[in-house]
Design a protein around this motif. Sequence first.
Motif, PDB file in Angstrom:
ATOM      1  N   LEU A 299      18.389   0.103  18.706  1.00  0.00           N
ATOM      2  CA  LEU A 299      18.041  -0.158  20.101  1.00  0.00           C
ATOM      3  C   LEU A 299      16.616   0.285  20.399  1.00  0.00           C
ATOM      4  CD1 LEU A 299      18.756  -1.079  22.940  1.00  0.00           C
ATOM      5  CD2 LEU A 299      19.741   1.186  23.368  1.00  0.00           C
ATOM      6  N   ALA A 300      16.225   1.448  19.872  1.00  0.00           N
ATOM      7  CA  ALA A 300      14.859   1.930  20.071  1.00  0.00           C
ATOM      8  C   ALA A 300      13.849   0.988  19.421  1.00  0.00           C
ATOM      9  CB  ALA A 300      14.712   3.341  19.508  1.00  0.00           C
ATOM     10  N   MET A 301      14.152   0.515  18.190  1.00  0.00           N
ATOM     11  CA  MET A 301      13.267  -0.434  17.508  1.00  0.00           C
ATOM     12  C   MET A 301      13.154  -1.738  18.317  1.00  0.00           C
ATOM     13  SD  MET A 301      12.375   1.222  14.752  1.00  0.00           S
ATOM     14  CE  MET A 301      12.648   2.785  15.623  1.00  0.00           C
TER      15      MET A 301
ATOM     16  N   PHE B 283      18.988   7.457  19.510  1.00  0.00           N
ATOM     17  CA  PHE B 283      18.102   6.648  20.336  1.00  0.00           C
ATOM     18  C   PHE B 283      16.887   7.445  20.793  1.00  0.00           C
ATOM     19  CE2 PHE B 283      16.854   5.322  24.662  1.00  0.00           C
ATOM     20  CZ  PHE B 283      16.385   4.048  24.371  1.00  0.00           C
ATOM     21  N   PHE B 284      17.127   8.627  21.353  1.00  0.00           N
ATOM     22  CA  PHE B 284      16.017   9.425  21.873  1.00  0.00           C
ATOM     23  C   PHE B 284      15.153  10.003  20.760  1.00  0.00           C
ATOM     24  CE2 PHE B 284      18.865   9.554  25.622  1.00  0.00           C
ATOM     25  CZ  PHE B 284      17.969   9.048  26.549  1.00  0.00           C
ATOM     26  N   ALA B 285      15.733  10.212  19.581  1.00  0.00           N
ATOM     27  CA  ALA B 285      14.934  10.669  18.444  1.00  0.00           C
ATOM     28  C   ALA B 285      14.010   9.566  17.951  1.00  0.00           C
ATOM     29  CB  ALA B 285      15.848  11.127  17.310  1.00  0.00           C
ATOM     30  N   SER B 286      14.409   8.302  18.125  1.00  0.00           N
ATOM     31  CA  SER B 286      13.618   7.165  17.654  1.00  0.00           C
ATOM     32  C   SER B 286      12.683   6.618  18.714  1.00  0.00           C
ATOM     33  CB  SER B 286      14.557   6.031  17.191  1.00  0.00           C
ATOM     34  OG  SER B 286      15.453   6.478  16.202  1.00  0.00           O
ATOM     35  N   LEU B 287      12.823   7.078  19.960  1.00  0.00           N
ATOM     36  CA  LEU B 287      12.058   6.500  21.066  1.00  0.00           C
ATOM     37  C   LEU B 287      10.593   6.919  21.115  1.00  0.00           C
ATOM     38  CD1 LEU B 287      12.687   4.499  23.294  1.00  0.00           C
ATOM     39  CD2 LEU B 287      13.148   6.430  24.831  1.00  0.00           C
ATOM     40  N   PRO B 288      10.242   8.190  20.865  1.00  0.00           N
ATOM     41  CA  PRO B 288       8.817   8.557  20.885  1.00  0.00           C
ATOM     42  C   PRO B 288       8.048   7.772  19.823  1.00  0.00           C
ATOM     43  CG  PRO B 288      10.195  10.516  20.913  1.00  0.00           C
ATOM     44  CD  PRO B 288      11.099   9.361  20.596  1.00  0.00           C
ATOM     45  N   PRO B 289       6.770   7.429  20.111  1.00  0.00           N
ATOM     46  CA  PRO B 289       5.979   6.670  19.133  1.00  0.00           C
ATOM     47  C   PRO B 289       5.982   7.330  17.766  1.00  0.00           C
ATOM     48  CG  PRO B 289       4.807   6.826  21.209  1.00  0.00           C
ATOM     49  CD  PRO B 289       6.014   7.727  21.336  1.00  0.00           C
ATOM     50  N   GLY B 290       6.351   6.584  16.747  1.00  0.00           N
ATOM     51  CA  GLY B 290       6.436   7.129  15.399  1.00  0.00           C
ATOM     52  C   GLY B 290       6.202   6.062  14.360  1.00  0.00           C
TER      53      GLY B 290
ATOM     54  N   ALA C 101       7.585  -1.419  13.743  1.00  0.00           N
ATOM     55  CA  ALA C 101       8.388  -2.504  14.316  1.00  0.00           C
ATOM     56  C   ALA C 101       7.545  -3.320  15.287  1.00  0.00           C
ATOM     57  CB  ALA C 101       9.621  -1.934  15.023  1.00  0.00           C
ATOM     58  N   ALA C 102       6.782  -2.615  16.133  1.00  0.00           N
ATOM     59  CA  ALA C 102       5.898  -3.296  17.071  1.00  0.00           C
ATOM     60  C   ALA C 102       4.794  -4.050  16.335  1.00  0.00           C
ATOM     61  CB  ALA C 102       5.292  -2.286  18.040  1.00  0.00           C
TER      62      ALA C 102
END
Length: 209
Positions: free
Chosen positions: A164-166, A16-23, A29-30
């Motif tokens: 969840l991050a997506m 989750f935290f690895a996927s959370l920073p803008p990437g 996805a956004a």
Amino acid sequence: MQQLATLFVFTFGAAFFASLPPGLLNLNAAKTSVEKGKANGIIFGLGVALAVMVQTYIAVRIAKLISRNQHVIEVLLQLALVIFLILAIVFFIKGKKQKSKPLMLVETKKRNSFSKGVFLAMINLLAIPYYSGLNTVFHSQGIMTYEIIDEVLFILATGSGTFLAMYLYVIYFNRWEHRTASFSKNSNYILSGLMILLFIITAFRLFKN
């Protein structure tokens, strides 16, 4: 049972935290959610999660080899280096061609968003050394064994944490409707810049080794 719960929670949090920073993945996805609707953004996230689970399976398989054969990871990073540079150019050109106009949601087949999510996640080869390293650390600490149930939980946790991050990115950008047009217009430049950053990070790691 406690060991399995610990393994799932720690792996879920790491994913989750690895996927959370803008990437690349969460910004896409956004972007998909903004341009094609919330449902397509979620479908994109599911595609990313599935691809990450496949990569995690590969990572588990090669975890034992990392400490003995660094050449495998170096080859993967070299390939990632080329892909990041190509994507940086592609996103920049796409951003230059995109004209400023009112944002309109368009009907798109959900399987297209799903396949796009799978594709972009699969070319993000940094996930393989990341989860291989995580697997190795957990194994050394006694959190992870190479029993089938441990491997399945590890893989499911990475997919769940990533999704969840997506999902949070999809929901967040849909709630800021007055900013979606600006985001859609500039997202390709953001993604191009991100590819340059990933290129630099990957190159630094290769040359450092």
